[in-house]
Scaffold this motif. Structure first.
Motif, PDB file in Angstrom:
ATOM      1  N   VAL A  37       0.840  -1.205   0.000  1.00 60.76           N
ATOM      2  CA  VAL A  37       0.000   0.000   0.000  1.00 60.76           C
ATOM      3  C   VAL A  37       0.866   1.242   0.000  1.00 60.76           C
ATOM      4  CG1 VAL A  37      -1.679   1.323   1.354  1.00 60.76           C
ATOM      5  CG2 VAL A  37      -1.918  -1.149   1.133  1.00 60.76           C
ATOM      6  N   VAL A  38       1.889   1.216   0.807  1.00 65.45           N
ATOM      7  CA  VAL A  38       2.785   2.362   0.908  1.00 65.45           C
ATOM      8  C   VAL A  38       4.187   1.848   1.219  1.00 65.45           C
ATOM      9  CG1 VAL A  38       2.370   2.732   3.369  1.00 65.45           C
ATOM     10  CG2 VAL A  38       3.063   4.645   1.963  1.00 65.45           C
ATOM     11  N   GLU A  39       5.176   2.518   0.670  1.00 65.69           N
ATOM     12  CA  GLU A  39       6.560   2.165   0.976  1.00 65.69           C
ATOM     13  C   GLU A  39       7.122   3.246   1.885  1.00 65.69           C
ATOM     14  OE1 GLU A  39       9.067   1.239  -2.329  1.00 65.69           O
ATOM     15  OE2 GLU A  39       7.457   0.141  -3.343  1.00 65.69           O
ATOM     16  N   LEU A  40       7.634   2.836   3.035  1.00 61.01           N
ATOM     17  CA  LEU A  40       8.142   3.774   4.021  1.00 61.01           C
ATOM     18  C   LEU A  40       9.656   3.665   4.107  1.00 61.01           C
ATOM     19  CD1 LEU A  40       5.575   3.078   6.880  1.00 61.01           C
ATOM     20  CD2 LEU A  40       5.571   5.019   5.321  1.00 61.01           C
ATOM     21  N   ASP A  41      10.331   4.814   4.035  1.00 59.83           N
ATOM     22  CA  ASP A  41      11.764   4.793   4.308  1.00 59.83           C
ATOM     23  C   ASP A  41      11.943   4.693   5.823  1.00 59.83           C
ATOM     24  OD1 ASP A  41      11.239   7.331   5.300  1.00 59.83           O
ATOM     25  OD2 ASP A  41      12.300   8.391   3.721  1.00 59.83           O
TER      26      ASP A  41
END
Length: 72
Positions: A37-41
């Motif tokens: 859904v989302v890529e987080l650093d």
């Protein structure tokens, strides 16, 4: 003696709360990673973990916040 028992019970209860909250945060990060859904650093992941732990471990209701800025 009673005060010592009460203090021990409070510490045990807080430990259970924190353990549960950490488990929920771990599950949330895993589900986000799996679903894509989302890529987080790492910085965003740390902010999310911090926010979730505050909400899950806090003793007051969370207040909604509207973020009008961009993600990056």
């Amino acid at each position: 003696m009673l005060q010592r028992q009460q203090a021990s019970a409070i510490i045990d209860a807080r430990k259970m709360i924190v353990d549960g909250a950490v488990g929920m945060v771990e599950m949330a990060l895993e589900r986000l990673n799996e679903s894509g859904v989302v890529e987080l650093d790492e910085e965003r992941k740390a902010a999310m973990v911090s926010n979730l732990l505050v909400v899950l471990c806090g003793n007051k209701d969370a207040q909604p916040v509207v973020n009008s800025g961009s993600l990056y």
